[in-house]
Design a protein around this motif. Structure first.
Motif, PDB file in Angstrom:
ATOM      1  N   GLU A  31      -4.379  -9.452 -43.148  1.00 49.80           N
ATOM      2  CA  GLU A  31      -3.444 -10.542 -43.445  1.00 49.80           C
ATOM      3  C   GLU A  31      -2.668 -10.295 -44.736  1.00 49.80           C
ATOM      4  O   GLU A  31      -1.497 -10.675 -44.836  1.00 49.80           O
ATOM      5  CB  GLU A  31      -4.182 -11.873 -43.510  1.00 49.80           C
ATOM      6  N   ALA A  35       1.305 -10.177 -44.963  1.00 57.40           N
ATOM      7  CA  ALA A  35       2.007 -11.036 -45.924  1.00 57.40           C
ATOM      8  C   ALA A  35       2.931 -10.219 -46.825  1.00 57.40           C
ATOM      9  O   ALA A  35       4.041 -10.649 -47.134  1.00 57.40           O
ATOM     10  CB  ALA A  35       1.006 -11.817 -46.766  1.00 57.40           C
ATOM     11  N   ARG A  36       2.482  -9.045 -47.235  1.00 57.00           N
ATOM     12  CA  ARG A  36       3.333  -8.191 -48.081  1.00 57.00           C
ATOM     13  C   ARG A  36       4.601  -7.779 -47.351  1.00 57.00           C
ATOM     14  O   ARG A  36       5.700  -7.852 -47.898  1.00 57.00           O
ATOM     15  CB  ARG A  36       2.572  -6.948 -48.508  1.00 57.00           C
ATOM     16  N   TYR A  37       4.452  -7.324 -46.106  1.00 52.73           N
ATOM     17  CA  TYR A  37       5.623  -6.896 -45.343  1.00 52.73           C
ATOM     18  C   TYR A  37       6.541  -8.065 -45.043  1.00 52.73           C
ATOM     19  O   TYR A  37       7.760  -7.944 -45.129  1.00 52.73           O
ATOM     20  CB  TYR A  37       5.205  -6.200 -44.056  1.00 52.73           C
ATOM     21  N   ALA A  38       5.981  -9.208 -44.710  1.00 54.08           N
ATOM     22  CA  ALA A  38       6.788 -10.385 -44.409  1.00 54.08           C
ATOM     23  C   ALA A  38       7.523 -10.871 -45.654  1.00 54.08           C
ATOM     24  O   ALA A  38       8.692 -11.255 -45.576  1.00 54.08           O
ATOM     25  CB  ALA A  38       5.920 -11.497 -43.842  1.00 54.08           C
ATOM     26  N   ALA A  39       6.850 -10.845 -46.783  1.00 51.29           N
ATOM     27  CA  ALA A  39       7.485 -11.303 -48.025  1.00 51.29           C
ATOM     28  C   ALA A  39       8.602 -10.352 -48.443  1.00 51.29           C
ATOM     29  O   ALA A  39       9.648 -10.783 -48.928  1.00 51.29           O
ATOM     30  CB  ALA A  39       6.446 -11.426 -49.128  1.00 51.29           C
ATOM     31  N   ALA A  42      11.512 -11.060 -46.111  1.00 53.70           N
ATOM     32  CA  ALA A  42      12.051 -12.422 -46.148  1.00 53.70           C
ATOM     33  C   ALA A  42      12.660 -12.728 -47.509  1.00 53.70           C
ATOM     34  O   ALA A  42      12.207 -13.600 -48.227  1.00 53.70           O
ATOM     35  CB  ALA A  42      10.955 -13.429 -45.816  1.00 53.70           C
ATOM     36  N   SER A  49       5.550 -15.380 -47.627  1.00 55.77           N
ATOM     37  CA  SER A  49       5.217 -15.284 -46.207  1.00 55.77           C
ATOM     38  C   SER A  49       4.530 -16.562 -45.736  1.00 55.77           C
ATOM     39  O   SER A  49       4.038 -17.357 -46.536  1.00 55.77           O
ATOM     40  CB  SER A  49       4.315 -14.086 -45.942  1.00 55.77           C
ATOM     41  N   ASP A  50       4.472 -16.736 -44.435  1.00 61.21           N
ATOM     42  CA  ASP A  50       3.865 -17.939 -43.857  1.00 61.21           C
ATOM     43  C   ASP A  50       2.355 -18.003 -44.060  1.00 61.21           C
ATOM     44  O   ASP A  50       1.779 -19.077 -44.115  1.00 61.21           O
ATOM     45  CB  ASP A  50       4.170 -18.025 -42.362  1.00 61.21           C
ATOM     46  N   ASN A  51       1.704 -16.848 -44.148  1.00 57.69           N
ATOM     47  CA  ASN A  51       0.245 -16.838 -44.238  1.00 57.69           C
ATOM     48  C   ASN A  51      -0.260 -16.590 -45.664  1.00 57.69           C
ATOM     49  O   ASN A  51      -1.403 -16.227 -45.859  1.00 57.69           O
ATOM     50  CB  ASN A  51      -0.347 -15.820 -43.266  1.00 57.69           C
ATOM     51  N   GLU A  52       0.579 -16.827 -46.643  1.00 58.30           N
ATOM     52  CA  GLU A  52       0.190 -16.606 -48.036  1.00 58.30           C
ATOM     53  C   GLU A  52      -0.996 -17.477 -48.449  1.00 58.30           C
ATOM     54  O   GLU A  52      -1.894 -17.029 -49.158  1.00 58.30           O
ATOM     55  CB  GLU A  52       1.384 -16.866 -48.949  1.00 58.30           C
TER      56      GLU A  52
END
Length: 78
Positions: A31, A35-39, A42, A49-52
């Motif tokens: 996770e 989160a790193r890639y999503a952040a 984004a 990220s959504d799951n931070e």
């Protein structure tokens, strides 16, 4: 919430002897990377990220600070 429930079953003992610790570590690493890639992708949402929050909960549990999470959950319910 499920992570906290699994943690709370053994909250009276150190996290090192919690039988779910390996699962916590595996999920945390997966996770965290998501989160790193999503952040990074984004930039329009400020790099969050959504799951931070989920990653934060897992980190607190693995550090042995699960009590902090318990206090937060009770504040959110009030």
């Amino acid at each position: 919430m499920a992570a906290y429930i699994l943690y709370s079953l053994y909250a009276a003992y150190p996290i090192a002897i919690n039988p779910f610790r390996s699962a916590f570590v595996e999920v945390f690493v997966r996770e965290r990377d998501i989160a790193r890639y999503a952040a990074a992708a984004a930039t329009d949402s400020g790099g969050v990220s959504d799951n931070e929050q989920f990653v934060w909960v897992l980190w607190k549990i693995l550090k042995g600070d699960g009590g902090d999470v318990r206090n937060l959950l009770f504040c959110l319910r009030a």
